[in-house]
Design a protein around this motif. Structure first.
Motif, PDB file in Angstrom:
ATOM      1  N   UNK A 116      16.478  25.770  44.187  1.00 26.25           N
ATOM      2  CA  UNK A 116      17.774  26.161  43.631  1.00 26.25           C
ATOM      3  C   UNK A 116      18.876  25.620  44.537  1.00 26.25           C
ATOM      4  N   UNK A 117      20.121  25.849  44.135  1.00 25.48           N
ATOM      5  CA  UNK A 117      21.255  25.382  44.926  1.00 25.48           C
ATOM      6  C   UNK A 117      21.263  26.058  46.290  1.00 25.48           C
ATOM      7  N   UNK A 118      21.786  25.357  47.273  1.00 26.68           N
ATOM      8  CA  UNK A 118      21.895  25.916  48.615  1.00 26.68           C
ATOM      9  C   UNK A 118      22.714  27.207  48.575  1.00 26.68           C
ATOM     10  N   UNK A 119      22.190  28.247  49.230  1.00 24.82           N
ATOM     11  CA  UNK A 119      22.877  29.521  49.267  1.00 24.82           C
ATOM     12  C   UNK A 119      22.665  30.395  48.056  1.00 24.82           C
ATOM     13  N   UNK A 120      21.868  29.928  47.075  1.00 20.91           N
ATOM     14  CA  UNK A 120      21.669  30.720  45.854  1.00 20.91           C
ATOM     15  C   UNK A 120      20.868  31.987  46.118  1.00 20.91           C
ATOM     16  N   UNK A 121      19.943  31.913  47.059  1.00 20.46           N
ATOM     17  CA  UNK A 121      19.115  33.062  47.431  1.00 20.46           C
ATOM     18  C   UNK A 121      18.459  33.707  46.213  1.00 20.46           C
ATOM     19  N   UNK A 157      13.558  22.540  28.895  1.00 22.45           N
ATOM     20  CA  UNK A 157      12.413  21.658  29.056  1.00 22.45           C
ATOM     21  C   UNK A 157      12.848  20.205  29.262  1.00 22.45           C
ATOM     22  N   UNK A 158      12.067  19.493  30.086  1.00 23.09           N
ATOM     23  CA  UNK A 158      12.340  18.094  30.398  1.00 23.09           C
ATOM     24  C   UNK A 158      11.056  17.282  30.277  1.00 23.09           C
ATOM     25  N   UNK A 159      11.201  16.026  29.897  1.00 24.68           N
ATOM     26  CA  UNK A 159      10.033  15.149  29.814  1.00 24.68           C
ATOM     27  C   UNK A 159       9.439  14.869  31.183  1.00 24.68           C
ATOM     28  N   UNK A 160      10.281  14.786  32.200  1.00 26.60           N
ATOM     29  CA  UNK A 160       9.815  14.530  33.555  1.00 26.60           C
ATOM     30  C   UNK A 160      10.457  15.521  34.519  1.00 26.60           C
ATOM     31  N   UNK A 161       9.787  15.750  35.646  1.00 29.13           N
ATOM     32  CA  UNK A 161      10.355  16.629  36.664  1.00 29.13           C
ATOM     33  C   UNK A 161      11.594  16.010  37.282  1.00 29.13           C
ATOM     34  N   UNK A 162      11.648  14.691  37.349  1.00 31.12           N
ATOM     35  CA  UNK A 162      12.820  14.022  37.918  1.00 31.12           C
ATOM     36  C   UNK A 162      14.077  14.340  37.110  1.00 31.12           C
ATOM     37  N   UNK A 163      13.936  14.431  35.789  1.00 31.85           N
ATOM     38  CA  UNK A 163      15.087  14.783  34.950  1.00 31.85           C
ATOM     39  C   UNK A 163      15.563  16.204  35.255  1.00 31.85           C
ATOM     40  N   UNK A 164      14.624  17.105  35.463  1.00 31.99           N
ATOM     41  CA  UNK A 164      14.997  18.476  35.828  1.00 31.99           C
ATOM     42  C   UNK A 164      15.694  18.497  37.181  1.00 31.99           C
ATOM     43  N   UNK A 165      15.187  17.719  38.132  1.00 29.57           N
ATOM     44  CA  UNK A 165      15.811  17.649  39.456  1.00 29.57           C
ATOM     45  C   UNK A 165      17.241  17.121  39.370  1.00 29.57           C
ATOM     46  N   UNK A 166      17.454  16.123  38.523  1.00 31.92           N
ATOM     47  CA  UNK A 166      18.793  15.556  38.371  1.00 31.92           C
ATOM     48  C   UNK A 166      19.774  16.576  37.801  1.00 31.92           C
ATOM     49  N   UNK A 167      19.309  17.387  36.854  1.00 27.05           N
ATOM     50  CA  UNK A 167      20.186  18.419  36.298  1.00 27.05           C
ATOM     51  C   UNK A 167      20.439  19.537  37.306  1.00 27.05           C
ATOM     52  N   UNK A 168      19.464  19.812  38.162  1.00 20.95           N
ATOM     53  CA  UNK A 168      19.690  20.791  39.226  1.00 20.95           C
ATOM     54  C   UNK A 168      20.742  20.264  40.190  1.00 20.95           C
ATOM     55  N   UNK A 169      20.632  19.006  40.548  1.00 25.61           N
ATOM     56  CA  UNK A 169      21.613  18.377  41.436  1.00 25.61           C
ATOM     57  C   UNK A 169      23.016  18.403  40.814  1.00 25.61           C
ATOM     58  N   UNK A 170      23.074  18.191  39.498  1.00 22.18           N
ATOM     59  CA  UNK A 170      24.368  18.141  38.803  1.00 22.18           C
ATOM     60  C   UNK A 170      24.936  19.527  38.509  1.00 22.18           C
ATOM     61  N   UNK A 171      24.198  20.585  38.813  1.00 20.44           N
ATOM     62  CA  UNK A 171      24.692  21.932  38.580  1.00 20.44           C
ATOM     63  C   UNK A 171      24.486  22.442  37.176  1.00 20.44           C
ATOM     64  N   UNK A 172      23.636  21.755  36.396  1.00 21.43           N
ATOM     65  CA  UNK A 172      23.384  22.190  35.026  1.00 21.43           C
ATOM     66  C   UNK A 172      22.210  23.165  34.933  1.00 21.43           C
ATOM     67  N   UNK A 173      21.552  23.407  36.051  1.00 17.31           N
ATOM     68  CA  UNK A 173      20.460  24.372  36.128  1.00 17.31           C
ATOM     69  C   UNK A 173      20.706  25.311  37.302  1.00 17.31           C
ATOM     70  N   UNK A 174      20.161  26.508  37.191  1.00 18.99           N
ATOM     71  CA  UNK A 174      20.179  27.412  38.338  1.00 18.99           C
ATOM     72  C   UNK A 174      19.001  27.156  39.264  1.00 18.99           C
ATOM     73  N   UNK A 175      17.883  26.721  38.674  1.00 18.69           N
ATOM     74  CA  UNK A 175      16.679  26.504  39.476  1.00 18.69           C
ATOM     75  C   UNK A 175      15.702  25.644  38.688  1.00 18.69           C
ATOM     76  N   UNK A 197      17.780  23.850  48.031  1.00 16.45           N
ATOM     77  CA  UNK A 197      16.840  24.322  49.040  1.00 16.45           C
ATOM     78  C   UNK A 197      15.703  25.089  48.388  1.00 16.45           C
ATOM     79  N   UNK A 198      14.607  25.212  49.125  1.00 12.33           N
ATOM     80  CA  UNK A 198      13.434  25.924  48.659  1.00 12.33           C
ATOM     81  C   UNK A 198      13.727  27.425  48.563  1.00 12.33           C
ATOM     82  N   UNK A 199      13.216  28.027  47.470  1.00 12.75           N
ATOM     83  CA  UNK A 199      13.372  29.464  47.275  1.00 12.75           C
ATOM     84  C   UNK A 199      12.042  30.206  47.414  1.00 12.75           C
ATOM     85  N   UNK A 200      10.952  29.475  47.630  1.00 11.57           N
ATOM     86  CA  UNK A 200       9.659  30.094  47.834  1.00 11.57           C
ATOM     87  C   UNK A 200       8.668  29.843  46.717  1.00 11.57           C
ATOM     88  N   UNK A 201       7.434  30.266  46.963  1.00 11.39           N
ATOM     89  CA  UNK A 201       6.364  30.116  45.974  1.00 11.39           C
ATOM     90  C   UNK A 201       6.362  31.299  45.016  1.00 11.39           C
TER      91      UNK A 201
END
Length: 259
Positions: A116-121, A157-175, A197-201
């Motif tokens: 998730x975003x840094x500081x999201x906790x 849902x995303x076809x690839x994990x990279x697409x999900x990562x890009x939307x997380x980076x762009x602020x379109x996802x919470x996690x 940052x990592x939020x855990x397993x």
């Protein structure tokens, strides 16, 4: 309405185990890059830990394995449609998938983690993700886990994990929820370091996350399953597995030997 996955099989020039007079087998890998497991180079040839491990297992089983690539969600249809002979694409062993295909013994196992975003906790729990927008790869075990355990989250849902990562980076996802190794790789990238940052397993659930990663095989192909199982045991016992793994990871990716 969702369109049926289109099979885009491509036979690469890469021979996983070019053994003289060995039985030729078509091995299905996903077209989408999945570093460090399988990533195409400029010529389209796949490289990575899973490619190397599969090569070693094919050699131990005396199989001439040829890579066929298709989209992730087209792999099981390609197997049941006799376009490939087994799947080597980080496919988790689950009861749901066993309704359609069989599996070899596992050849690795890693946990599922939340970024998730840094500081999201955010806590990786149903309460922690309530009301949040969570990105998952379509047709993955992480999508199945999120549907089962995070009912109050909005799934995207995303076809690839990279697409999900890009939307997380762009602020379109919470996690986003994915394999821990993939999450860590994203967080180590330039974009990941800037945003997230990592939020855990998440708590492990064998029903959705499965019993490890195995080769997907047609249900009636007992002979191939037995050959692959014997070869997995052989490369584990003779040190080949560890020698390959050490080139990529600094921990035992096989996981708990009893799981």
């Amino acid at each position: 309405m969702k369109m049926k996955p289109v099979l885009t099989a491509t036979l690469t020039t890469l021979c996983l185990a070019p053994l003289a007079q060995a039985e030729q087998i078509r091995v299905g890998f996903a077209t989408e890059p999945y570093p460090p497991f399988a990533t195409p180079d400029a010529s389209g040839e796949l490289h990575g830990w899973e490619v190397d491990i599969t090569r070693a297992i094919c050699e131990a089983a005396e199989l001439d394995c040829r890579i066929v690539t298709t989209s992730w969600d087209g792999l099981i249809p390609a197997l049941t449609g006799d376009k490939i002979d087994f799947i080597a694409a980080s496919l988790s062993i689950t009861d749901k998938r066993r309704e359609t295909i069989a599996f070899s013994d596992k050849y690795y196992q890693t946990p599922a983690s939340l970024a998730a975003a840094q500081g999201a906790a955010l806590e990786p729990t149903p309460e922690g993700l309530a009301g949040k927008t969570l990105g998952v790869q379509s047709a993955s075990i992480h999508q199945a886990y999120a549907q089962a355990h995070f009912p109050a989250a909005t799934l995207r849902e995303y076809q690839t994990q990279d697409e999900a990562n890009q939307d997380l980076f762009a602020g379109r996802l919470d996690a986003t929820l994915a394999d821990r190794l993939i999450v860590e790789q994203f967080l180590d990238s330039r974009q990941g370091q800037l945003c997230c940052e990592m939020q855990g397993n998440v708590a492990h659930d064998p029903g959705t996350l499965g019993e490890g990663i195995g080769f997907g095989i047609r249900q009636d192909d007992d002979a191939l399953r037995e050959r692959l199982n014997a070869a997995i045991a052989e490369v584990r016992a003779d040190g080949t597995y560890d020698a390959i793994t050490e080139r990529y990871f600094d921990f035992d990716i096989y996981g708990d030997a009893d799981s």
